[in-house]
Design a protein around this motif. Structure first.
Motif, PDB file in Angstrom:
ATOM      1  N   CYS A 100       0.830  -1.212   0.000  1.00 51.78           N
ATOM      2  CA  CYS A 100       0.000   0.000   0.000  1.00 51.78           C
ATOM      3  C   CYS A 100       0.863   1.260   0.000  1.00 51.78           C
ATOM      4  CB  CYS A 100      -0.928   0.004   1.213  1.00 51.78           C
ATOM      5  SG  CYS A 100      -2.249  -1.226   1.147  1.00 51.78           S
ATOM      6  N   LYS A 101       1.986   1.206   0.670  1.00 53.11           N
ATOM      7  CA  LYS A 101       2.888   2.365   0.695  1.00 53.11           C
ATOM      8  C   LYS A 101       3.624   2.509  -0.626  1.00 53.11           C
ATOM      9  CE  LYS A 101       3.770   1.904   5.697  1.00 53.11           C
ATOM     10  NZ  LYS A 101       4.750   1.537   6.733  1.00 53.11           N
ATOM     11  N   GLN A 102       4.204   1.426  -1.111  1.00 53.69           N
ATOM     12  CA  GLN A 102       5.056   1.497  -2.298  1.00 53.69           C
ATOM     13  C   GLN A 102       4.256   1.702  -3.576  1.00 53.69           C
ATOM     14  OE1 GLN A 102       7.802  -1.769  -2.739  1.00 53.69           O
ATOM     15  NE2 GLN A 102       8.310  -1.244  -4.852  1.00 53.69           N
ATOM     16  N   TRP A 103       3.143   1.002  -3.709  1.00 52.75           N
ATOM     17  CA  TRP A 103       2.398   1.045  -4.976  1.00 52.75           C
ATOM     18  C   TRP A 103       1.266   2.068  -4.977  1.00 52.75           C
ATOM     19  CZ3 TRP A 103       1.169  -4.178  -7.853  1.00 52.75           C
ATOM     20  CH2 TRP A 103       2.298  -4.558  -8.583  1.00 52.75           C
ATOM     21  N   PHE A 104       0.640   2.268  -3.809  1.00 55.35           N
ATOM     22  CA  PHE A 104      -0.553   3.115  -3.773  1.00 55.35           C
ATOM     23  C   PHE A 104      -0.302   4.496  -3.169  1.00 55.35           C
ATOM     24  CE2 PHE A 104      -2.912  -1.160  -2.962  1.00 55.35           C
ATOM     25  CZ  PHE A 104      -2.632  -1.579  -4.251  1.00 55.35           C
ATOM     26  N   GLY A 105       0.862   4.689  -2.547  1.00 55.81           N
ATOM     27  CA  GLY A 105       1.225   6.012  -2.053  1.00 55.81           C
ATOM     28  C   GLY A 105       0.799   6.341  -0.642  1.00 55.81           C
TER      29      GLY A 105
END
Length: 534
Positions: free
Chosen positions: A88-93
């Motif tokens: 969620c952090k790496q791909w969705f920001g």
């Protein structure tokens, strides 16, 4: 709104919850996400021939991309959830920096490097003293898991109050629970005397009864993995063999409850060094672990500059290594009692501490959260002071850095929530840390009071030095105030209010300490023991 496909290879509660969280946060992404996600533990993937070997490290996870499939592989159930949050952090920001921060999400279809992620610190815990606010605790638990905190620590009293609400929140995330703290009088149903008397460990009549009570707590909640039970928060006479007797009791708990981890605390209650130091008269334990909790640090300086406590820490480390036991450091980064209403950001100190502890071979760290309690006749500013959000700033750096995230990455994410004010806020908080962290140097000289307690001090020889420091701090902080804040609506107005608040409190304390100079009395009234936190 983006719907995704997700399957799980294991039906344990944290993995089911990980699937729910992935769906929830992916749905808020405006772009389509054309991937199938597969969640499970390493052994699940290995048994199906999807990976060559399972992950064995504690709390480790790996994200593997196989064309249009994304494997989120964990070493245990909660690390599967950690892996979901990492995606969620790496791909969705998502960043989840703060309770106030608003997430700006979009799909960044970047190549995933299939490295194994694991914590720098093995134990990454938050210790909550007696603050009975279930809504805050639920919010804190949710936030903590998103930053890979793996433990919540409660006193027995607080656990009895909040268990019906928070237990399920902790369990479904797979986090561990430690029970303990200064709870012995409470477990003996002697809470009325807990502020006045120390526990008598030479008396064996109550010990089996207490251990039976502890066993009942553990039987009721499977997430309770550790007991960390401490003596009363009262100093001892130097000639007492207190520490050895207390440690022997924790060993008795361990013997009778072999399925639970047990630790003893080394803590200088009432500034008693004999409760902190491993001396020749005390042998370290071969069966229980050690929690090292030095009270009285000057957070403006490195722990290496605190010669006596540093020496004590190294002795406990050497003993733990020799006996093959665990050593955990207990820190006060979010303690609004120790640091008071002149609470400083401690970002750099936390970073340097973690690097130091790691170099010393210490891989376990917990952070104490103590609420801010306004004094009697508090002003409106005291009531409005957003202590939960202020302490969380230090908590964010603690969580991210104890996991092992890079300092530059943590800073970038933290200051991003201030948007166009990033540079201004960064300069202000860096200045505030350098200046106001010095407040903590007065905790020992003024013990059992603090620099925030002039009304409790009859006189003190160092009042001119105290006034010099307060004035110096105010002169540094006052120029950081940009405008009057009436309402706290976002991270920027929160920090702006924080700067104004610290300035106003410094002005108040200058006035109050000035009033003591003409008192005319000699000496300094020192009450016995440390004042209890409310």
């Amino acid at each position: 709104m983006s719907a995704i496909k997700c399957t799980i290879l294991n039906d344990q509660a944290p993995i089911r919850f990980a699937k729910e969280e992935l769906h929830k946060y992916a749905e808020r992404v405006p772009q389509p996400i054309d991937y199938v996600f597969v969640l499970g533990m390493g052994q699940d993937f290995f048994d199906k021939g999807l990976i060559e070997q399972p992950i064995l490290q504690d709390d480790a996870f790996q994200v593997i991309q196989e064309e249009k499939e994304i494997y989120i592989v964990g070493s245990n159930p909660r690390s599967v959830l950690f892996g979901v949050y990492a995606v969620c952090k790496q791909w969705f920001g998502y960043k989840w920096v703060h309770f106030f921060s608003k997430e700006k999400v979009s799909f960044d279809d970047q190549q995933i490097v299939p490295i194994i992620h694991k914590g720098k610190m093995k134990r990454r815990g938050l210790v909550v003293e007696n603050y009975d606010d279930p809504d805050f605790l639920v919010q804190l638990i949710d936030w903590a898991a998103k930053h890979y905190v793996n433990e919540l620590f409660f006193t027995f009293m607080l656990w009895d109050k909040v268990k019906p609400i928070v237990e399920k929140e902790i369990t479904k995330r797979g986090l561990s629970i430690t029970l303990g703290g200064h709870s012995m009088h409470y477990l003996l149903k002697e809470s009325s005397v807990s502020e006045k008397t120390q526990i008598n460990f030479a008396d064996d009549t109550w010990k089996d009864r207490m251990i039976h009570t502890i066993s009942e707590y553990c039987a009721e909640t499977s997430s309770i993995e550790r007991i960390s039970l401490w003596p009363a928060d009262i100093g001892i006479e130097d000639d007492q063999p207190f520490l050895a007797r207390y440690m022997a009791f924790t060993e008795q708990i361990q013997k009778q409850l072999p399925h639970i981890q047990v630790e003893h605390i080394a803590y200088n209650a009432g500034l008693s060094w004999k409760m902190l130091e491993l001396t020749e008269e005390v042998e370290s334990s071969s069966s229980v672990n050690t929690l090292f909790a030095y009270w009285g640090r000057n957070y403006q300086q490195s722990f290496t500059n605190e010669a006596r406590p540093m020496n004590a820490l190294q002795k406990w480390r050497d003993a733990a290594t020799m006996k093959q036991r665990e050593l955990t450091v207990f820190e006060y980064y979010s303690d609004h009692f120790m640091l008071g209403d002149l609470f400083p950001p401690l970002f750099n100190r936390i970073h340097e501490d973690i690097e130091l502890f790691y170099q010393l071979g210490i891989e376990n760290l917990v952070n104490l959260i103590v609420p801010y309690v306004p004094k009697e006749h508090a002003k409106e500013w005291d009531v409005l002071y957003p202590w939960k959000e202020i302490q969380l700033m230090n908590g964010y750096y603690f969580a991210r850095l104890s996991w092992g995230d890079q300092w530059e990455e943590v800073e970038k994410d933290f200051y991003s929530i201030f948007e166009e004010h990033q540079t201004e806020v960064k300069q202000a908080l860096e200045k505030l840390e350098v200046v106001v962290s010095e407040v903590s140097k007065w905790n020992v000289p003024l013990f059992p009071n603090r620099i925030m307690d002039p009304e409790k001090v009859k006189n003190h020889n160092d009042i001119p030095l105290i006034l010099h420091d307060l004035t110096k701090w105010k002169n540094h902080i006052q120029p950081l105030n940009r405008y009057d804040v009436k309402d706290i609506a976002d991270p920027y107005t929160m920090v702006s209010f924080y700067l104004q608040y610290v300035t106003k409190k410094l002005e108040d304390y200058i006035s109050l300490w000035n009033g003591l100079q003409g008192d005319g009395s000699n000496g300094y009234y020192l009450a016995k023991g440390r004042p209890r936190r409310q």
